[in-house]
Design a protein around this motif. Sequence first.
Motif, PDB file in Angstrom:
ATOM      1  N   ASN A 168       0.813  -1.213   0.000  1.00  0.00           N
ATOM      2  CA  ASN A 168       0.000   0.000   0.000  1.00  0.00           C
ATOM      3  C   ASN A 168       0.852   1.270   0.000  1.00  0.00           C
ATOM      4  OD1 ASN A 168      -2.676  -0.991  -0.143  1.00  0.00           O
ATOM      5  ND2 ASN A 168      -2.568  -1.584   2.036  1.00  0.00           N
ATOM      6  N   SER A 169       1.993   1.247  -0.656  1.00  0.00           N
ATOM      7  CA  SER A 169       2.884   2.398  -0.684  1.00  0.00           C
ATOM      8  C   SER A 169       2.192   3.583  -1.339  1.00  0.00           C
ATOM      9  CB  SER A 169       4.165   2.069  -1.440  1.00  0.00           C
ATOM     10  OG  SER A 169       4.911   3.239  -1.642  1.00  0.00           O
ATOM     11  N   PRO A 170       2.194   4.784  -0.691  1.00  0.00           N
ATOM     12  CA  PRO A 170       1.561   5.959  -1.318  1.00  0.00           C
ATOM     13  C   PRO A 170       2.326   6.464  -2.538  1.00  0.00           C
ATOM     14  CG  PRO A 170       2.720   6.598   0.671  1.00  0.00           C
ATOM     15  CD  PRO A 170       2.787   5.096   0.638  1.00  0.00           C
ATOM     16  N   ASN A 171       3.545   5.978  -2.695  1.00  0.00           N
ATOM     17  CA  ASN A 171       4.355   6.449  -3.828  1.00  0.00           C
ATOM     18  C   ASN A 171       4.235   5.551  -5.051  1.00  0.00           C
ATOM     19  OD1 ASN A 171       5.259   8.444  -2.093  1.00  0.00           O
ATOM     20  ND2 ASN A 171       7.077   7.280  -1.502  1.00  0.00           N
ATOM     21  N   VAL A 172       3.529   4.420  -4.927  1.00  0.00           N
ATOM     22  CA  VAL A 172       3.359   3.486  -6.047  1.00  0.00           C
ATOM     23  C   VAL A 172       2.096   3.865  -6.805  1.00  0.00           C
ATOM     24  CG1 VAL A 172       2.991   1.102  -6.712  1.00  0.00           C
ATOM     25  CG2 VAL A 172       4.629   1.648  -4.929  1.00  0.00           C
ATOM     26  N   ASP A 173       2.230   3.998  -8.086  1.00  0.00           N
ATOM     27  CA  ASP A 173       1.100   4.413  -8.921  1.00  0.00           C
ATOM     28  C   ASP A 173       0.232   3.233  -9.307  1.00  0.00           C
ATOM     29  OD1 ASP A 173      -0.274   6.474 -10.549  1.00  0.00           O
ATOM     30  OD2 ASP A 173       0.423   5.182 -12.203  1.00  0.00           O
ATOM     31  N   LYS A 174       0.860   2.059  -9.610  1.00  0.00           N
ATOM     32  CA  LYS A 174       0.098   0.884 -10.011  1.00  0.00           C
ATOM     33  C   LYS A 174       0.978  -0.352  -9.869  1.00  0.00           C
ATOM     34  CE  LYS A 174       1.301   1.487 -14.866  1.00  0.00           C
ATOM     35  NZ  LYS A 174       0.784   1.605 -16.252  1.00  0.00           N
ATOM     36  N   ALA A 175       0.288  -1.563  -9.822  1.00  0.00           N
ATOM     37  CA  ALA A 175       0.979  -2.856  -9.812  1.00  0.00           C
ATOM     38  C   ALA A 175       0.501  -3.667 -11.014  1.00  0.00           C
ATOM     39  CB  ALA A 175       0.690  -3.592  -8.499  1.00  0.00           C
ATOM     40  N   GLU A 176       1.457  -4.318 -11.738  1.00  0.00           N
ATOM     41  CA  GLU A 176       1.069  -5.081 -12.936  1.00  0.00           C
ATOM     42  C   GLU A 176       2.084  -6.195 -13.177  1.00  0.00           C
ATOM     43  OE1 GLU A 176       3.295  -2.067 -16.083  1.00  0.00           O
ATOM     44  OE2 GLU A 176       1.111  -2.190 -16.029  1.00  0.00           O
TER      45      GLU A 176
END
Length: 879
Positions: free
Chosen positions: A142-150
């Motif tokens: 749940n990192s606030p700096n991560v935009d998306k996971a794929e």
Amino acid sequence: MISGRVLLAVVVLLITPASGQPQGWNPSQWSNWQNGGAQNGNFDACGCDKSKNEGWRAQGKGGCQVGSTTSDDEAKCCYMEGCAINGVGIGIEGCIDCGHMGDITLCATMCVASPAPSTCMPPVTGNKCDNFPCTIADNCNNSPNVDKAEWDSNYCECVCDDKWTTDTTQTQPPYTYCTECDPKYEQTQCKSCAASRKNNFPTCDELDCPVPTVNGALSTCTPNAQGVECAWTPNSGYTCDKAVTYCTRSGWDFPSGPTCSPDCFVEDVTGATLSSGCTAGGWVGDGASCTYIVQDGYTCESGAKNPGDSFDVTCSGGQPVGGNICKMSCNIPVIEGATSSGSQAAHCIEGQPMKSGAKCNWSQDQYYTCIDIGMQQCNDGAMVSPVCARPCDLSLDAGVTGSGDPGCDMSGKVVNGSLCTFTANPSYTCTGTGMNQCVDGTWRSALPSCAAGCTISPMVAATSSCPAGPVNDGQSCTWTENNGYSCDNTGIPITCVNGQWDATLTCFSDCTLTTVQGTSVSSLSGGGGGGAGACAGPIVKNGTSCLWSEDRQYTCTDMGIAVCIDGEFKNNSRTIDPTCVEPCEVLPVVGATSHCALRTYVRDGTSCRWTTEDGYKCGATKTTDVTCVNGNWNKQVTCEPTCFIAVIPGAEISGAGCAKNSSIDPGTTCTWSAAPGYSCSRGIGDSTCQNGAFTIPVCSAYCSLPTVDGASVTGTGCAEGSTSIPDGSVCTWTQDAGASCSGLVSTTCSGGTFSDPPPTCAANCPVTIPLGAEIVGSTPCDGVSAVVSGTTCTWQAASGFTCTNLVNTCNQGVLDVPVCKQQCRVTSVTGISSTCSGLVDNLETCTWTAESGYSCVHPDSVCQDGMFVPPAPTSCQSD
């Protein structure tokens, strides 16, 4: 946007067998590891033999050697290399193929569990990780700096948003996070992270930067709005020093924005050409320079002045600096009748360009009349040039007199506009007389032309149809050549034309022919020969060619063709004077060869060298020179045959002058004796050379080869004159150039002798043509210089000759030639008749008988080699 890729591990295991140890494990290798193999460096941490490349690598790149413990090395092996189930590795590295958040211990525990936890699931068709989630919550904490996971291949990728960059300092395992601010953002807080880096993240604050107003440029940012960078676009006609400015905690890096300056318009300069980089009618930025090159035909006021020079114009604050004014040059014409002079001459060169503003000082040439003479200036390509009228050339004929304006009374030049009057002189007939005027180099009418008369003088060689003295222009006369002379252009009219005859009368003396004993003179046909009888004499016409030939029994000088030239017979400008002496005949000499052709005649004083042939002795020396002296040789050559002592295997010879493989003189006695080991059937004892005969013993053993004139021998061990040719040798005879041979075979030495005799050769014969004879055409001897022995040559008598011995055969280098005698010519005599007429053969007798009304007695005459003996009658008196 700058993105970071985070690789997180997901543990995937298949159900292991009940034994608690997956298939593919190598217990023997594991025991090596357990027993200290890993510590001594022979095996890796997984118990794999480094040198043998065995262990898990042999089982499909999987299978950690995991025992009952969960040491760090075992867990690392499991994590790094994966678990192999049923001997086959899962994906590339087993455990880590489908990334699952967990630490090394968890992976190791899952790998050794029996049964395995439910999180280790078998792969499915297609992407083996499709059954596992890939979310920010599950995989990116749940990192606030991560935009998306794929998913990316077999890995779940965490993509940072545009404010953050990926932490690149980590090593495997790939616990990667967005831990650094993008350079466009100010990092206000960056906490230190724990080893796991799961919960602590830095934060970034965006800053407020008011957007300034810039004269000459527009920004992509809204004024006074928040932003991290502004892009600036120059207005039309402006150039700016920056395209982007950045916002920082302290404000913009350049608070006033970019600095912009107005552009300059690029002028089109007359007489100059822009170099590359600038276009006439376009714009250039502040500080930019345009280079102009002066064109051909122009000069400029300052700086670069001449064609090919260059000058720069620089844009400064919207205004050009460094301009120039160029003007067109003048091309100085080449003016007939006017010349540039004075102090300005260096600037005014005819046929060359001159810059605008320069001057020419023109002066008028002699005999020319010009306008616009003086100083003229070039003004931007335009200049006044002089215009001149040409003088006229005056060439006065010898029969005319001129008068009037200056210059009319003599040959030379008269100026334009001059008036001249021309009058014919006495004794001349002229056209074009009267008044004439010069107009710009041309006379209004043709200049006078006069004709003079001719004079006839008395001549010895020819007679004219007109009396001696003056002859009027246009009158014709005919000349006839006198006896003893030959003239050109006789018998045709020759006309007086302006004091000259239209043809030249040239006369030459004819020649008197003198008879020289031993020579014959004949006429040549065509080409100045004069035809039959032209050289019969006693007078021969000038230009006639006659042929002097020597009689067979004479040798003469100054023979050949001579031409009658003005009273003398000449050959190449040399007057000929034939003289003759008797020749000598070259007769064969047995035993000697002469370089002179046999049975021919040689000139008086000629020397012939006789060379003793092999097998003969002709004197004290090998060669003898004899000279022809007025028909006789100064010495005689006689020869006797010698005897050749061959090398006879098995025989020895002794005696004064006796030696093997040599010749002995006639009368020499030698003694033969048998050599040890040989038997000789005959010839042992004394043998004397008589008439070329010499007894040679016959011995068996080696073979000998004689030397054969005209032939050569080849073959192993074969050599002419050799006496040691081994039995069984095969020798091959070939014919030499200049000889003809028979018996050219390959012969074999057997019992001291050859199976075939040596060849018989004869020298070729030179083909000579004696005086009075000629070779019959299309026969073997026609057109050749020599023939082989046995060839038969056929001659025929030449015109005016009778010959004997016309057919002869070449025999051993000797070829006899015909013997020819000249025929006699019967001349008709008034009052006497003859039993002969025309040409009479040699030795033929002619009887002379007086005709009725005449009294004369003359004995019979016999033709002897071209002359009657006694001479034939030349006259007979009438009764």
